[in-house]
Design a protein around this motif. Structure first.
Motif, PDB file in Angstrom:
ATOM      1  N   SER A   9      -2.345  45.510  -3.278  1.00  0.00           N
ATOM      2  CA  SER A   9      -1.741  44.488  -3.170  1.00  0.00           C
ATOM      3  C   SER A   9      -1.362  43.964  -1.931  1.00  0.00           C
ATOM      4  N   PRO A  10      -1.368  42.631  -1.718  1.00  0.00           N
ATOM      5  CA  PRO A  10      -1.020  41.973  -0.261  1.00  0.00           C
ATOM      6  C   PRO A  10       0.415  42.327   0.036  1.00  0.00           C
ATOM      7  N   ALA A  11       0.510  42.163   1.065  1.00  0.00           N
ATOM      8  CA  ALA A  11       1.837  42.454   1.952  1.00  0.00           C
ATOM      9  C   ALA A  11       3.038  41.574   1.324  1.00  0.00           C
ATOM     10  N   GLY A  12       2.804  40.555   0.832  1.00  0.00           N
ATOM     11  CA  GLY A  12       3.931  39.832   0.271  1.00  0.00           C
ATOM     12  C   GLY A  12       4.074  39.908  -1.256  1.00  0.00           C
ATOM     13  N   ALA A  13       3.510  40.715  -1.981  1.00  0.00           N
ATOM     14  CA  ALA A  13       3.281  40.969  -3.302  1.00  0.00           C
ATOM     15  C   ALA A  13       4.510  41.613  -3.659  1.00  0.00           C
ATOM     16  N   SER A  14       5.129  41.455  -4.774  1.00  0.00           N
ATOM     17  CA  SER A  14       6.214  42.034  -5.421  1.00  0.00           C
ATOM     18  C   SER A  14       6.019  43.443  -5.709  1.00  0.00           C
ATOM     19  N   ASP A  15       7.149  44.371  -5.707  1.00  0.00           N
ATOM     20  CA  ASP A  15       6.657  45.840  -6.167  1.00  0.00           C
ATOM     21  C   ASP A  15       7.426  45.984  -7.566  1.00  0.00           C
ATOM     22  N   PRO A  16       6.401  46.471  -8.222  1.00  0.00           N
ATOM     23  CA  PRO A  16       6.443  46.853  -9.511  1.00  0.00           C
ATOM     24  C   PRO A  16       7.779  47.629 -10.114  1.00  0.00           C
ATOM     25  N   ALA A  17       8.066  48.287  -9.287  1.00  0.00           N
ATOM     26  CA  ALA A  17       9.185  49.562  -9.385  1.00  0.00           C
ATOM     27  C   ALA A  17      10.429  48.775  -9.297  1.00  0.00           C
ATOM     28  N   SER A  18      10.468  47.538  -8.629  1.00  0.00           N
ATOM     29  CA  SER A  18      11.692  46.890  -8.279  1.00  0.00           C
ATOM     30  C   SER A  18      11.936  45.673  -9.180  1.00  0.00           C
ATOM     31  N   GLY A  19      11.438  45.848 -10.386  1.00  0.00           N
ATOM     32  CA  GLY A  19      11.685  44.489 -11.248  1.00  0.00           C
ATOM     33  C   GLY A  19      10.874  43.525 -10.736  1.00  0.00           C
ATOM     34  N   GLY A  20       9.895  43.587 -10.078  1.00  0.00           N
ATOM     35  CA  GLY A  20       9.347  42.401  -9.520  1.00  0.00           C
ATOM     36  C   GLY A  20       9.785  41.627  -8.390  1.00  0.00           C
ATOM     37  N   ARG A  21      11.082  41.939  -7.792  1.00  0.00           N
ATOM     38  CA  ARG A  21      11.791  41.348  -7.050  1.00  0.00           C
ATOM     39  C   ARG A  21      11.701  42.269  -5.689  1.00  0.00           C
ATOM     40  N   ARG A  22      11.196  41.475  -4.598  1.00  0.00           N
ATOM     41  CA  ARG A  22      11.456  42.238  -3.286  1.00  0.00           C
ATOM     42  C   ARG A  22      12.933  42.524  -2.717  1.00  0.00           C
ATOM     43  N   GLY A  23      12.931  43.553  -1.910  1.00  0.00           N
ATOM     44  CA  GLY A  23      14.101  43.691  -1.342  1.00  0.00           C
ATOM     45  C   GLY A  23      14.348  42.960   0.035  1.00  0.00           C
ATOM     46  N   LEU A  24      15.536  42.765   0.749  1.00  0.00           N
ATOM     47  CA  LEU A  24      15.564  42.729   2.072  1.00  0.00           C
ATOM     48  C   LEU A  24      15.920  43.528   3.012  1.00  0.00           C
ATOM     49  N   PRO A  25      15.910  43.579   4.238  1.00  0.00           N
ATOM     50  CA  PRO A  25      16.154  44.405   5.273  1.00  0.00           C
ATOM     51  C   PRO A  25      17.756  44.552   5.253  1.00  0.00           C
ATOM     52  N   TRP A  26      18.387  45.644   5.608  1.00  0.00           N
ATOM     53  CA  TRP A  26      19.733  45.614   5.525  1.00  0.00           C
ATOM     54  C   TRP A  26      20.617  44.603   6.166  1.00  0.00           C
ATOM     55  N   TRP A  27      20.138  44.072   7.329  1.00  0.00           N
ATOM     56  CA  TRP A  27      20.781  43.431   8.138  1.00  0.00           C
ATOM     57  C   TRP A  27      20.980  41.843   7.341  1.00  0.00           C
ATOM     58  N   LEU A  28      19.870  41.443   6.882  1.00  0.00           N
ATOM     59  CA  LEU A  28      19.731  40.035   6.484  1.00  0.00           C
ATOM     60  C   LEU A  28      20.604  40.386   4.797  1.00  0.00           C
ATOM     61  N   ALA A  29      20.247  41.375   3.946  1.00  0.00           N
ATOM     62  CA  ALA A  29      21.180  41.584   2.803  1.00  0.00           C
ATOM     63  C   ALA A  29      22.629  41.375   2.968  1.00  0.00           C
ATOM     64  N   ILE A  30      23.034  42.001   4.152  1.00  0.00           N
ATOM     65  CA  ILE A  30      24.246  42.205   4.434  1.00  0.00           C
ATOM     66  C   ILE A  30      24.934  40.566   5.043  1.00  0.00           C
ATOM     67  N   ALA A  31      24.301  40.158   5.889  1.00  0.00           N
ATOM     68  CA  ALA A  31      24.533  38.757   6.568  1.00  0.00           C
ATOM     69  C   ALA A  31      24.464  37.549   5.338  1.00  0.00           C
ATOM     70  N   GLY A  32      23.147  37.752   4.598  1.00  0.00           N
ATOM     71  CA  GLY A  32      23.240  36.952   3.471  1.00  0.00           C
ATOM     72  C   GLY A  32      24.348  36.802   2.340  1.00  0.00           C
ATOM     73  N   ALA A  33      24.818  38.034   2.071  1.00  0.00           N
ATOM     74  CA  ALA A  33      25.817  38.281   1.084  1.00  0.00           C
ATOM     75  C   ALA A  33      27.353  37.810   1.584  1.00  0.00           C
ATOM     76  N   ALA A  34      27.423  38.111   2.761  1.00  0.00           N
ATOM     77  CA  ALA A  34      28.519  37.443   3.614  1.00  0.00           C
ATOM     78  C   ALA A  34      28.666  36.075   3.797  1.00  0.00           C
ATOM     79  N   ALA A  35      27.337  35.414   4.031  1.00  0.00           N
ATOM     80  CA  ALA A  35      27.726  34.123   4.093  1.00  0.00           C
ATOM     81  C   ALA A  35      27.747  33.395   2.919  1.00  0.00           C
ATOM     82  N   ALA A  36      27.030  34.017   1.795  1.00  0.00           N
ATOM     83  CA  ALA A  36      27.231  33.529   0.430  1.00  0.00           C
ATOM     84  C   ALA A  36      28.583  33.533  -0.174  1.00  0.00           C
TER      85      ALA A  36
END
Length: 154
Positions: A9-36
């Protein structure tokens, strides 16, 4: 010669183990959640102001505390970022800590929502502040889930 879609699968493809959704790096996940959380809670704060919420919370044996926009921003972002950061650090050695932190953080957010609900503040203030606690809890759980999906995808 045949090849599987999953094995190449190409680098941008979804991972089947994660339900078809890619995750985020820790810093982006935390910053995005805090901003939201900040944006949603400021929206709740604005709606509360429009509904004539006083955002004054009486304190036992102390001066009443007034909640302002700065307090909403700080309280929506800092505890979330610190808690999620600690969970991410602990998950380096104990990966199960992400799930444990999600459960504990979600429960603590719901329990902390009881404080404004049981205060002597006006009804609009109690509902707005309790809703803000729940928003931070949901954002915390979502941040750790986004990072967890990234770890699974590796």
């Amino acid at each position: 010669m045949t090849s599987s879609l999953h094995s190449q699968s190409p680098a941008g493809a979804s991972d089947p183990a994660s339900g078809g959704r890619r995750g985020l790096p820790w810093w982006l996940a935390i910053a995005g959640a805090a901003a939201a959380a900040v944006v949603v809670n400021l929206l709740i704060f604005s709606i509360g102001n429009a509904a004539d919420a006083s955002f004054v919370v009486p304190q036992p044996n102390a001066k009443p505390q007034t909640v302002g926009a700065g307090g909403v921003i700080f309280s929506s972002s800092v505890p979330l970022a610190v808690g999620a950061g600690i969970a991410v650090l602990l998950a380096r050695w104990w990966p199960v800590m992400l799930r444990v932190a999600q459960a504990v953080g979600g429960v603590l957010a719901l329990l902390s929502a009881l404080a404004p609900l049981s205060s002597d503040a006006d009804g609009a203030t109690r509902i707005a502040l309790a809703s803000m606690h729940v928003v931070v809890g949901v954002a915390f759980v979502a941040a750790l889930e986004a990072y967890r999906r990234r770890r699974i995808a590796r």
